[in-house]
Structures are given as structure tokens and as C-alpha cells.
Write a protein that holds these residues in place. Structure first.
Motif, PDB file in Angstrom:
ATOM      1  N   LEU A  51       4.631  12.589  -2.652  1.00 18.28           N
ATOM      2  CA  LEU A  51       3.384  12.870  -1.932  1.00 18.28           C
ATOM      3  C   LEU A  51       3.061  11.854  -0.845  1.00 18.28           C
ATOM      4  O   LEU A  51       2.517  12.212   0.192  1.00 18.28           O
ATOM      5  CB  LEU A  51       2.211  12.930  -2.917  1.00 18.28           C
ATOM      6  N   PHE A  52       3.382  10.582  -1.087  1.00 18.26           N
ATOM      7  CA  PHE A  52       2.894   9.537  -0.194  1.00 18.26           C
ATOM      8  C   PHE A  52       3.991   8.750   0.520  1.00 18.26           C
ATOM      9  O   PHE A  52       3.696   7.789   1.225  1.00 18.26           O
ATOM     10  CB  PHE A  52       1.992   8.584  -0.978  1.00 18.26           C
TER      11      PHE A  52
ATOM     12  N   VAL B 187      -4.470   8.303   3.250  1.00 21.56           N
ATOM     13  CA  VAL B 187      -3.390   9.019   3.933  1.00 21.56           C
ATOM     14  C   VAL B 187      -3.811   9.293   5.375  1.00 21.56           C
ATOM     15  O   VAL B 187      -5.000   9.375   5.674  1.00 21.56           O
ATOM     16  CB  VAL B 187      -3.039  10.347   3.211  1.00 21.56           C
TER      17      VAL B 187
ATOM     18  N   THR C 237      -1.531  16.461   3.219  1.00 20.08           N
ATOM     19  CA  THR C 237      -1.304  15.909   1.882  1.00 20.08           C
ATOM     20  C   THR C 237      -1.807  16.879   0.820  1.00 20.08           C
ATOM     21  O   THR C 237      -1.135  17.096  -0.195  1.00 20.08           O
ATOM     22  CB  THR C 237      -1.996  14.542   1.738  1.00 20.08           C
TER      23      THR C 237
END
Length: 126
Positions: A26-27, A81, A87
Motif C-alpha cells: 500500500l505505501f 500519503v 491509496t
């Protein structure tokens, strides 16, 4: 003197490898280290080159306690983010439910449960 910064937080989780993989997906983070830990436990350090989360699993999972005898429970982990909408689409594509969307100063945010009792707040200040 430079300003102090948070290098890491060590939290007890059910499945460090699974959570680390999710956070990398995800990041854009990476696993910095993994291996044996306190009292025959297991830890994964996941983050970037400057800071990270230490995801600790004790040898035996207990519903109430871990090897760390503290009163500190994690309410949620906040992650900034650059693009909140992108995201959130990645989170939804992995079949997680998002909730508690907020759009107030100083930024927009949403939350999701990444693992049992591990709530993630995703926020963007753009």
C-alpha cells in the motif's frame, strides 16, 4: 541541535509478515529486517530508510497480554500519503473496508482495519 524525530514504534501484532507485506504493497515501504526477538518472539521492521514500525509477535499469542507488560494500547497508526484517493483504491482492491472518512483541516483521511485490532488512519495534506 537537530529536531528530534520518531525513529520507530514497536507494536504487538498477530502476523508480522502479513502486515508488513500489506504495508509494503500500500505505501511503497520495504522490510528492513526480520528475525528472532524478545522471549523467542519474532519481529519484522517495515518502513523506509528513516523510520519504521517494528511488528512484534510473541512466542505465544494471548488475547489479553503480550510479553510487554504496559498499559499502552495503540488506538491507530497514522500514515501520510501523497494521494488519498489512489491509496484508498488500493486498499479497497485488497478487499478491506474503509470507514470514518474526514475532510477537515489540516487534511483528508480515512481508516481501515489492517489486521485484528490494528487500525490504520491514512491521511493526505494535499
Amino acid at each position: 541541535m537537530t529536531t528530534a524525530y520518531l525513529e520507530h514504534a514497536n507494536i504487538t501484532v498477530e502476523n508480522p509478515d502479513e502486515l508488513a507485506s500489506l504495508l509494503c504493497t500500500l505505501f511503497g515501504w520495504k522490510v528492513r529486517w526480520s528475525g528472532g526477538a524478545k522471549n523467542d518472539g519474532y519481529t519484522v521492521h517495515v518502513g523506509n530508510d528513516k523510520d519504521y514500525l517494528a511488528l512484534y509477535r510473541p512466542k505465544t499469542i494471548n488475547d489479553i497480554e503480550s510479553d510487554y507488560k504496559t498499559l499502552a494500547n495503540i488506538n491507530h497508526i497514522g500514515i501520510v500519503v501523497p494521494n488519498l484517493d489512489e491509496t484508498e483504491q488500493r486498499v479497497l482492491a485488497l478487499n478491506f473496508n474503509t470507514f470514518n472518512h474526514g475532510d477537515y483541516e489540516p487534511g483528508r483521511r480515512f481508516y481501515f482495519m489492517a489486521q485484528q485490532n490494528i487500525e490504520i488512519e491514512v491521511v493526505s495534506y494535499n
